[in-house]
Write an enzyme that holds these catalytic residues in place. Structure first.
Site, PDB file in Angstrom:
ATOM      1  N   ARG A 176      62.114  31.247 -61.495  1.00  0.00           N
ATOM      2  CA  ARG A 176      61.150  32.349 -61.628  1.00  0.00           C
ATOM      3  C   ARG A 176      59.775  31.928 -61.085  1.00  0.00           C
ATOM      4  O   ARG A 176      59.385  32.301 -59.997  1.00  0.00           O
ATOM      5  CB  ARG A 176      61.064  32.772 -63.114  1.00  0.00           C
ATOM      6  CG  ARG A 176      60.436  34.130 -63.366  1.00  0.00           C
ATOM      7  CD  ARG A 176      58.924  34.138 -63.410  1.00  0.00           C
ATOM      8  NE  ARG A 176      58.352  33.196 -64.380  1.00  0.00           N
ATOM      9  CZ  ARG A 176      57.055  32.926 -64.457  1.00  0.00           C
ATOM     10  NH1 ARG A 176      56.211  33.491 -63.639  1.00  0.00           N
ATOM     11  NH2 ARG A 176      56.602  32.052 -65.337  1.00  0.00           N
ATOM     12  N   ASP A 177      59.084  31.076 -61.804  1.00  0.00           N
ATOM     13  CA  ASP A 177      57.718  30.718 -61.397  1.00  0.00           C
ATOM     14  C   ASP A 177      57.718  29.848 -60.147  1.00  0.00           C
ATOM     15  O   ASP A 177      56.817  29.941 -59.319  1.00  0.00           O
ATOM     16  CB  ASP A 177      57.005  29.985 -62.538  1.00  0.00           C
ATOM     17  CG  ASP A 177      55.499  30.102 -62.441  1.00  0.00           C
ATOM     18  OD1 ASP A 177      55.016  31.121 -61.915  1.00  0.00           O
ATOM     19  OD2 ASP A 177      54.801  29.171 -62.871  1.00  0.00           O
ATOM     20  N   HIS A 193      52.887  25.480 -70.540  1.00  0.00           N
ATOM     21  CA  HIS A 193      53.243  25.721 -69.132  1.00  0.00           C
ATOM     22  C   HIS A 193      52.077  25.229 -68.264  1.00  0.00           C
ATOM     23  O   HIS A 193      50.990  25.784 -68.327  1.00  0.00           O
ATOM     24  CB  HIS A 193      53.455  27.227 -68.963  1.00  0.00           C
ATOM     25  CG  HIS A 193      53.738  27.671 -67.566  1.00  0.00           C
ATOM     26  ND1 HIS A 193      55.013  27.943 -67.118  1.00  0.00           N
ATOM     27  CD2 HIS A 193      52.924  27.895 -66.499  1.00  0.00           C
ATOM     28  CE1 HIS A 193      54.958  28.327 -65.847  1.00  0.00           C
ATOM     29  NE2 HIS A 193      53.697  28.305 -65.451  1.00  0.00           N
ATOM     30  N   HIS A 238      50.470  23.757 -64.456  1.00  0.00           N
ATOM     31  CA  HIS A 238      50.521  23.586 -62.994  1.00  0.00           C
ATOM     32  C   HIS A 238      49.725  22.332 -62.644  1.00  0.00           C
ATOM     33  O   HIS A 238      48.702  22.045 -63.268  1.00  0.00           O
ATOM     34  CB  HIS A 238      49.916  24.809 -62.301  1.00  0.00           C
ATOM     35  CG  HIS A 238      50.825  26.001 -62.295  1.00  0.00           C
ATOM     36  ND1 HIS A 238      51.501  26.423 -61.182  1.00  0.00           N
ATOM     37  CD2 HIS A 238      51.187  26.838 -63.296  1.00  0.00           C
ATOM     38  CE1 HIS A 238      52.238  27.487 -61.481  1.00  0.00           C
ATOM     39  NE2 HIS A 238      52.065  27.770 -62.766  1.00  0.00           N
ATOM     40  N   CYS A 297      50.043  27.491 -56.844  1.00  0.00           N
ATOM     41  CA  CYS A 297      49.113  28.350 -57.562  1.00  0.00           C
ATOM     42  C   CYS A 297      48.673  29.449 -56.608  1.00  0.00           C
ATOM     43  O   CYS A 297      48.120  29.172 -55.547  1.00  0.00           O
ATOM     44  CB  CYS A 297      47.914  27.535 -58.039  1.00  0.00           C
ATOM     45  SG  CYS A 297      46.670  28.534 -58.832  1.00  0.00           S
ATOM     46  N   ASN A 321      54.132  23.811 -60.130  1.00  0.00           N
ATOM     47  CA  ASN A 321      54.311  23.540 -61.557  1.00  0.00           C
ATOM     48  C   ASN A 321      54.547  22.042 -61.738  1.00  0.00           C
ATOM     49  O   ASN A 321      54.926  21.350 -60.792  1.00  0.00           O
ATOM     50  CB  ASN A 321      55.568  24.258 -62.064  1.00  0.00           C
ATOM     51  CG  ASN A 321      55.388  25.755 -62.186  1.00  0.00           C
ATOM     52  OD1 ASN A 321      54.856  26.240 -63.160  1.00  0.00           O
ATOM     53  ND2 ASN A 321      55.836  26.493 -61.185  1.00  0.00           N
TER      54      ASN A 321
HETATM   55 ZN    ZN Z   1      53.026  29.315 -63.781  1.00  0.00          ZN
END
Ligand code: ZN
Length: 296
Positions: free
Chosen positions: A13-14, A205, A207, A238, A247
């Protein structure tokens, strides 16, 4: 090991969401299957957002359908509004991920909601999940800083966490969406939010935009965070810092925590192997440190 955390793989996802190269559905499902084989038991498999805004996630339904139900796995679908929640629920996912934002400006640009509106929407999404017989979690985005307005008041984040906890999610996640947090801030905010929402677990979470990602994970675990996100290969730039690292890499997190006596349930060699495979799929070198030096 006497200590352990629950790990959440967010690469599908991310990790992918901010990548310009569109990855095929079969490769997304392969990534998820590799993450499962490497020990992940909770995975953010897709986000159900406007495909015009996030073309990479346009095949969210197809990903879930091709993956199917997997024993022992919690498949999380990220949603920003009720429309997304309806789409995610129709796929038969195991858990909804709602997103509340600590910054009004970020909320307006990311999901067309003020911070207060995003808390109300997240509460309704949690209720929708429960009505459908599944669970939901909620993430507070820009918990450590906003790309448009700068610092975020920790007291605002704690107040949001308290209000969101009352809506009945399985956890409260704190996301450093733009990668500005440093360990001292992480210790303080995780500690304060933990106090506010106990016994609900706090998830984090990070980064690695400014090189503090892995240190922030450690600070969070020391402060009592029970759930940690990572993205295989460190994928996931990002969106507000072109060229930034992604991440924190799942394999870097696993290495650091396992060697420190904190069990993650992850298989380092399989993660490294998958990070290298993903580099070939994406046609670029992964930011992950362990992918470069290899598992021991
Ligand atoms: Zn994120």
């Amino acid at each position: 090991m006497s200590r352990s955390i629950e790990f959440v793989e967010v690469g599908p996802r991310d990790g992918l969401q901010n990548e310009a190269v569109i990855v095929g559905t079969a490769d997304k499902v392969a990534l998820i299957r590799r993450a499962i084989a490497a020990g992940a038991r909770r995975i953010e498999v897709a986000s159900f957002v406007n495909p015009k805004k996030v073309p990479q996630m346009a095949d969210a339904e197809a990903v879930v359908e091709q993956l199917g139900r997997v024993d022992g796995l919690t498949r999380i679908g990220l949603v920003l509004n009720e429309r997304g929640a309806e789409r995610a629920l129709s796929t038969g996912l195991d858990q909804l991920g709602a997103v509340a934002v600590a910054s009004d400006e970020f909320g307006a640009r990311n999901q067309g909601q003020t911070s207060a509106e995003s808390v109300a929407v997240a509460a309704r999404i949690i209720a929708m999940a429960q009505a459908a017989g599944i669970t939901a979690q909620v993430t507070i985005a820009t918990a450590f800083g906003c790309p448009f307005t700068g610092p975020v008041d920790p007291a605002r984040v704690v107040a949001m966490a308290r209000e969101l906890a009352a809506a009945g999610p399985v956890e409260i996640a704190l996301a450093d969406t733009i990668g500005v947090a440093v360990p001292a801030e992480v210790s303080a905010l995780v500690g304060a939010v933990r106090q506010a929402v106990a016994p609900l677990p706090v998830r984090v979470h990070f980064h690695n935009t400014r090189g503090t990602g892995i240190a922030n994970v450690w600070a969070a675990v020391e402060a009592g965070a029970g759930v940690v996100d990572g993205s295989i290969g460190g994928l996931g730039g990002c969106p507000f810092a072109p060229g930034a690292a992604g991440n924190v890499a799942s394999e870097d997190v696993a290495w650091m925590l396992e060697r420190s006596g904190v069990a993650t349930g992850l298989d380092l060699a399989r993660l490294v192997d998958t990070a290298r495979w993903l580099g070939e799929v994406m046609g670029k070198e992964m930011p992950s440190m362990l992918a470069k030096v290899g598992a021991p």
